[in-house]
Design an enzyme around this catalytic site. Sequence first.
Site, short mmCIF file in Angstrom:
data_model
loop_
_atom_site.label_atom_id
_atom_site.label_comp_id
_atom_site.label_asym_id
_atom_site.label_seq_id
_atom_site.Cartn_x
_atom_site.Cartn_y
_atom_site.Cartn_z
N HIS A 107 13.54 8.99 -14.79
CA HIS A 107 12.21 8.43 -14.61
C HIS A 107 12.28 7.25 -13.63
O HIS A 107 13.36 6.75 -13.32
CB HIS A 107 11.65 8.00 -15.96
CG HIS A 107 11.32 9.16 -16.86
ND1 HIS A 107 10.74 9.01 -18.09
CD2 HIS A 107 11.49 10.49 -16.69
CE1 HIS A 107 10.56 10.21 -18.65
NE2 HIS A 107 11.00 11.12 -17.81
N GLU A 131 11.59 4.12 -13.89
CA GLU A 131 12.21 2.88 -14.38
C GLU A 131 13.73 2.98 -14.30
O GLU A 131 14.42 2.02 -13.93
CB GLU A 131 11.79 2.62 -15.83
CG GLU A 131 10.28 2.48 -16.03
CD GLU A 131 9.62 3.81 -16.36
OE1 GLU A 131 9.96 4.83 -15.74
OE2 GLU A 131 8.74 3.81 -17.24
N CYS A 136 7.89 5.26 -21.09
CA CYS A 136 7.78 6.26 -22.15
C CYS A 136 8.55 5.86 -23.39
O CYS A 136 9.46 5.04 -23.36
CB CYS A 136 8.23 7.62 -21.63
SG CYS A 136 9.98 7.68 -21.22
N CYS A 190 12.32 5.15 -21.61
CA CYS A 190 12.45 4.11 -20.59
C CYS A 190 12.27 2.72 -21.17
O CYS A 190 12.84 1.76 -20.65
CB CYS A 190 11.44 4.34 -19.49
SG CYS A 190 11.86 5.77 -18.50
N THR A 250 -7.05 30.52 12.95
CA THR A 250 -6.83 29.83 11.68
C THR A 250 -5.63 28.90 11.76
O THR A 250 -5.66 27.79 11.26
CB THR A 250 -6.61 30.86 10.56
OG1 THR A 250 -7.76 31.68 10.51
CG2 THR A 250 -6.41 30.18 9.22
N ALA A 251 -4.55 29.36 12.40
CA ALA A 251 -3.33 28.56 12.45
C ALA A 251 -3.60 27.19 13.07
O ALA A 251 -3.11 26.17 12.60
CB ALA A 251 -2.25 29.28 13.23
#
Length: 293
Positions: free
Chosen positions: A55, A57, A80, A89, A165-166
């Site tokens: 995570h 932290e 958490c 954490c 489109t490209a």
Amino acid sequence: MTTSEFELDAMRRAISLSAFGLGSASPNPPVGCVILDRDGQPVGEGFHERKGEPHAEVNALAAAGERARGGTAVVTLEPCNHFGRTPPCHQALIDAGVVRVLIAVIDPTSRGVGGVARMREAGVEVEVGVLAEEAEVVLRPWLGALHNRRPRVTWVCEVGAAGPTAIRRQQFDVLALCAGADAVLDDGGKLKEGRPGRHSADVFSLSDEVGDDPVQALRALYEAGVRTLLLDGGPDLAVQFVGGGVLDEIRLYVGETAPSGAPPTSGPLLPGGFRIRSISRVAEGIVVVATIP
Ligand SMILES: [Zn+2]
């Protein structure tokens, strides 16, 4: 205790770092963290890249090392309090000797027994709500998905744009949008990861077709770990999501238009209920961003 300019600066740094987790951290939240030493100097920073990896932290503490002792942790979401694949954490912060923690947004899943309560019990000074609104710029889709139990859905489409489109896709930065989305659904009903291979290997088992019921499809995608879905196609693709009340945002690219002309006969610019949030001029047209209030 008030929040210093150094701390606010660190939170803004943490917020910008958190965005590096967009399109890869789901189903976990995109979170950023900065560690300040006891003199208020930044000594470590980190973000959460994907499920199963450290995570924010823990990454920031690893970079700070011993300099975290007596220092401050600045983190965009409440640390958490659950043992997943990594230890909680809040415990890592306590063990590192951090004496002060600034949090932007409380984790709605913590139900009052999250990291804040545990850290305060351990004597850590905790402030919450620090630049919460700015942190939500990154966290809002994740928070919304959690609240609705379905991915946040953004429809990106073009009207009146000329050329292949490209070229349009490049001009209009649709590829960049895909990078920030967990999954992308195209006109043909094909589903793909926003950035192939970026999520934890066990997160997505996306079947490559989405059926006719968008509400059911979104439920299944949420279960699979998708928190943001980009619809990349025309009105035929979006109409069912609009009808099902499960479209959250529209990014509409309107191609270059003459100063004088007849209004288009193709129908309304935006579906009913949508409000314009921002408009910007780009090289080949304008970009209209609209959401449901
Ligand atoms: Zn954590």
